[in-house]
Design a protein around this motif. Structure first.
Motif, mmCIF file in Angstrom:
data_model
loop_
_atom_site.group_PDB
_atom_site.id
_atom_site.type_symbol
_atom_site.label_atom_id
_atom_site.label_comp_id
_atom_site.label_asym_id
_atom_site.label_seq_id
_atom_site.Cartn_x
_atom_site.Cartn_y
_atom_site.Cartn_z
ATOM 1 N N VAL A 63 0.861 -1.177 0.000
ATOM 2 C CA VAL A 63 0.000 0.000 0.000
ATOM 3 C C VAL A 63 0.901 1.233 0.000
ATOM 4 O O VAL A 63 1.743 1.398 0.885
ATOM 5 N N ASN A 78 -4.985 6.438 -0.938
ATOM 6 C CA ASN A 78 -5.458 5.272 -1.679
ATOM 7 C C ASN A 78 -6.923 5.026 -1.359
ATOM 8 O O ASN A 78 -7.352 5.212 -0.221
ATOM 9 N N GLU A 79 -7.669 4.638 -2.351
ATOM 10 C CA GLU A 79 -9.061 4.278 -2.138
ATOM 11 C C GLU A 79 -9.288 2.844 -2.586
ATOM 12 O O GLU A 79 -8.564 2.320 -3.442
ATOM 13 N N THR A 80 -10.278 2.226 -1.976
ATOM 14 C CA THR A 80 -10.604 0.847 -2.332
ATOM 15 C C THR A 80 -11.546 0.843 -3.527
ATOM 16 O O THR A 80 -12.619 1.452 -3.488
ATOM 17 N N ARG A 81 -11.109 0.171 -4.580
ATOM 18 C CA ARG A 81 -11.948 0.019 -5.762
ATOM 19 C C ARG A 81 -12.128 -1.460 -6.073
ATOM 20 O O ARG A 81 -11.315 -2.291 -5.678
ATOM 21 N N LEU A 82 -13.189 -1.764 -6.774
ATOM 22 C CA LEU A 82 -13.408 -3.130 -7.215
ATOM 23 C C LEU A 82 -12.594 -3.371 -8.480
ATOM 24 O O LEU A 82 -12.878 -2.785 -9.531
ATOM 25 N N ASP A 144 -10.241 -1.174 -12.987
ATOM 26 C CA ASP A 144 -10.340 -0.835 -11.560
ATOM 27 C C ASP A 144 -11.570 0.023 -11.313
ATOM 28 O O ASP A 144 -11.673 0.709 -10.302
ATOM 29 N N GLU A 167 -12.163 -8.263 -6.826
ATOM 30 C CA GLU A 167 -11.800 -8.059 -5.423
ATOM 31 C C GLU A 167 -11.570 -6.575 -5.124
ATOM 32 O O GLU A 167 -11.109 -5.816 -5.988
ATOM 33 N N PRO A 168 -11.864 -6.154 -3.896
ATOM 34 C CA PRO A 168 -11.513 -4.785 -3.489
ATOM 35 C C PRO A 168 -9.987 -4.634 -3.435
ATOM 36 O O PRO A 168 -9.292 -5.480 -2.869
ATOM 37 N N THR A 169 -9.470 -3.553 -4.031
ATOM 38 C CA THR A 169 -8.020 -3.322 -4.098
ATOM 39 C C THR A 169 -7.731 -1.840 -3.885
ATOM 40 O O THR A 169 -8.510 -0.979 -4.305
ATOM 41 N N ALA A 170 -6.607 -1.554 -3.228
ATOM 42 C CA ALA A 170 -6.204 -0.157 -2.994
ATOM 43 C C ALA A 170 -5.655 0.451 -4.278
ATOM 44 O O ALA A 170 -4.759 -0.113 -4.910
ATOM 45 N N ARG A 173 -5.269 7.721 -5.264
ATOM 46 C CA ARG A 173 -6.304 8.732 -5.411
ATOM 47 C C ARG A 173 -5.730 10.098 -5.052
ATOM 48 O O ARG A 173 -5.035 10.248 -4.045
#
Length: 724
Positions: A63, A78-82, A144, A167-170, A173
């Motif tokens: 991260v 960082n944001e969580t995106r699918l 993403d 999957e959710p991934t960092a 951003r």
């Protein structure tokens, strides 16, 4: 039959047999030696290599650390995106190479099948982007930006999407808190290249193929600290590439956070006011061309005067760094780099070079004192100054009689500096320079730090230029052939210039020196250089390396490495001269060329010092400059083709100060509304679980109250003649 006895042949046959035996023995000995070398001497090395051929790596990216403002507000995090990814190993096991699966995936994601297939193919010298440049054993991201519904479809119909994960991934951003874009300061990321991987493989921070690296701004300067260390899981595979076991696993280590001295609220104000000043300038008529000012680019720097820490830095035109996240599109790349873009990727605060105009006069005043002229002596300020057949004018031919150097700074009299520079040019030998020429006006500029980098912790800073005799000679040698080819006696203006350059472009003429003394001609500076100089005048003479980074803090907040300000020298003036210049710059805002922009300013409570500048550029409209400082801060703004210093940049600079000190347009202070009444020294708090204690900020809301009637009416008659 032959009569030769049989025994006569025996010796020759025996010799041949012996030679063959020796040859065979030698070959066997060589082969045996080679086998020993490979199996015994280097056996372990080749055994290890053979083993590694059956071990493949899967990387879990670390991260990336956040970039924080001085109060802990994230500027980049960082944001969580699918993220939808595919396993190339699984796809290759299918009869059609996964074509049917990828086609179904494209339909779910609303993409074209070819677009998806291109993303999962492996890069090589013949394969154009898009393609996958990482390990074929690693999940390859397709998008993403998957929606929750798309992710559910993929997971619920797993039998239709073998080898596909959602999957959710960092993901990086750029938050733009309070609309503070901060693009050129932050920079952006892009995938590591093969060349970079090779170059860094023997360092203490090697790259992995999955790494994203900083390409500009703070992302590049502090890339090593921000990147962290990726986790690596090593799988044992058979000769068909099938996983047969787990060899080893290293846990990822998150990157450190970079705390900056930037205040997101002040940054938002600086960006807004710079943009508004440029828009306002485009509504004004340029009386020299009878067209509106173009105001095509600009920059502003807000700096702590006592430390060199950067509080805000804005550059126009700008861009959204989020365009680079996940890979920039061809359309966006063309928009940011095309000829019509005016190059928004440039940080004009450190890469924009222009003649400084009259804000350079603090250098010329110091040079005059160093050359032996009394600061409080009387010097003629006529409406014009003639050298040979050439006449150099004060703006609108206004004269002020006999005045001091301080008054010359206050009203920005050009002819005072013309006269002093001309005298020094003659003393130095004129067109035939003396060996012991002092060159005060040029050596002083170098001692102010001009002509070289300031040392700011941002990449690709430019040096500017001090056009002394040495530069003149080198420039002439580099351009002589082109000038001689283009030049023509009696031709167009450009042809005549080229003709003169061909003949004597290496000679320092009187006109060059007098023009240079008021910041015109071949001299080039950057906003960050001038901010450094004016900060040094404010703090008593210390030239600091400007710095944006304030501290490196570990992800859990336990380890802190402060980034301390560093000095690269002192101004070439004594305290007396500094105090005299300081007093003159204060008068600029009360009775001088900027007074009409600072009506009602609380000068006793917050002493304001400033210098206006308007630089003329051949073939373009004038460049607006405004350099200023208080005891706490320095603000320098410039607008290319924006008009005069006090006219275009002055009002915007005042509004930035008002927001920082909590002042209304009439000078009344409300400390509760002050964004940064004094520099912040403490660092934000980062909790052991990685949470950052940071206040929420709202977008900048500029004051609606109008300025007082005198300010709205324009400059008083005393200074209407000043271009600055």
């Amino acid at each position: 039959m032959s009569n030769i006895p049989e025994t006569g042949r025996t010796p020759r046959v025996q010799i041949r047999l012996m030679v063959i035996q020796v040859l065979v023995f030698s070959l066997l000995l060589t082969l045996g030696g080679r086998l020993w070398y490979l199996q015994v001497r280097n056996g372990r090395e080749y055994t290890d290599e053979a083993k590694s051929n059956h071990v493949q790596q899967v990387v879990q990216p670390a991260v990336r650390g956040s970039i924080l403002d001085t109060r802990g507000v994230p500027l980049a995090d960082n944001e969580t995106r699918l993220v939808v990814s595919t396993s190339r190993t699984e796809l290759m096991k299918m009869e059609d190479g996964g074509k049917a699966v990828l086609t179904r995936l494209a339909d779910v994601l609303g993409m074209k099948p070819k677009e998806v297939m291109d993303k999962v193919r492996l890069c090589d010298s013949k394969t154009p982007q898009p393609c996958w440049n990482g390990s074929p054993y690693q999940p390859i991201p397709v998008t993403d930006e998957a929606t929750t519904q798309q992710a559910l479809q993929i997971r619920e119909r797993a039998e239709d999407f073998p080898g596909v994960t959602a999957e959710p991934t960092a993901v990086r951003r750029y938050t733009a808190p309070g609309l503070a874009n901060t693009a050129q300061v932050l920079g952006y990321l892009s995938p590591v290249t093969d060349e970079e991987i090779t170059k860094a493989q023997d360092t203490d921070s090697p790259y992995l193929r999955s790494d994203q690296v900083g390409r500009s701004g703070l992302e590049r300067t502090y890339d090593k600290e921000l990147r962290g260390k990726a986790g690596v899981t090593r799988y044992e595979v058979d000769n068909l590439g099938r996983v047969i076991g787990l060899a080893r696993s290293d846990v990822a280590v998150p990157g450190d956070h970079v705390v900056t001295s930037v205040d997101a609220r002040v940054q938002a104000v600086a960006e807004y006011e710079l943009n508004e000043a440029m828009k306002a300038a485009r509504k004004e008529m340029d009386r020299n061309t009878n067209t509106h000012y173009k105001a095509d680019s600009g920059a502003v720097v807000v700096m702590e005067a006592k430390t060199g820490r950067v509080v805000a830095m804005a550059s126009q035109p700008t861009y959204d760094p989020n365009a680079w996240v996940g890979g920039i599109s061809a359309k966006d790349y063309a928009r940011l780099t095309g000829k019509k873009s005016n190059f928004p990727l440039l940080n004009r605060a450190i890469q924009g070079q222009a003649a400084p105009g009259s804000i350079f006069k603090v250098v010329s005043s110091t040079a005059a004192v160093r050359a032996g002229y009394n600061f409080n002596g009387n010097y003629p300020c006529p409406s014009s100054y003639s050298i040979g057949g050439q006449t150099f004018q004060n703006f609108e031919s206004r004269g002020y009689g006999s005045i001091t150097l301080g008054k010359a700074l206050e009203v920005s009299c050009d002819t005072v500096f013309y006269g002093l520079a001309h005298k020094e040019w003659i003393k130095d030998g004129g067109l035939k320079p003396k060996k012991d020429a002092k060159n005060w006006f040029y050596t002083t500029a170098h001692l102010f730090g001009l002509g070289k980098e300031t040392g700011i912790d941002l990449p690709n800073e430019v040096t500017g230029r001090v056009p002394d005799r040495e530069w003149k000679q080198k420039f002439w040698e580099a351009n002589k052939d082109g000038w001689c080819k283009q030049g023509k006696k009696g031709g167009t203006y450009i042809q005549r210039l080229a003709y003169e350059g061909c003949l004597e472009g290496n000679r320092m003429r009187a006109g060059d020196s007098v023009n240079y003394s008021i910041g015109q001609g071949d001299i080039l500076v950057t906003p960050i250089q001038m901010a450094t100089i004016y900060s040094a005048i404010s703090n008593g003479g210390t030239l600091y390396n400007p710095v944006v980074g304030k501290a490196i803090v570990s992800a859990d907040g336990k380890h802190v490495r402060k980034i301390e300000p560093k000095s690269h020298g002192k101004l070439p003036m004594n305290q007396k001269t500094r105090d005299q210049i300081d007093k003159a710059l204060a008068a600029v805002t009360t009775t001088g060329s900027a007074a009409w922009r600072f009506g009602g300013w609380p000068q006793k409570q917050i002493p304001m010092h400033a210098k206006t500048g308007t630089a003329e550029v051949y073939g373009k409209q004038t460049t607006s400059w405004f350099a200023s400082y208080t005891s706490d801060y320095t603000i320098v703004m410039t607008i290319s083709q924006g008009g005069t210093g006090s006219g275009a940049s002055g009002p915007a600079v005042r509004k930035i100060y008002e927001a920082m000190y909590g002042l209304d347009p009439k000078g009344k202070q409300d400390i509760s509304k002050a964004l940064m009444p004094e520099p912040r020294t403490e660092l934000p708090k980062i909790l052991p679980d990685g949470q950052i204690e940071a206040p929420k900020i709202l977008p900048y809301d500029p004051p609606k109250e109008p300025l007082d009637e005198q300010t709205l009416a324009g400059p008083p008659a005393l200074v209407t003649a000043r271009r600055d």
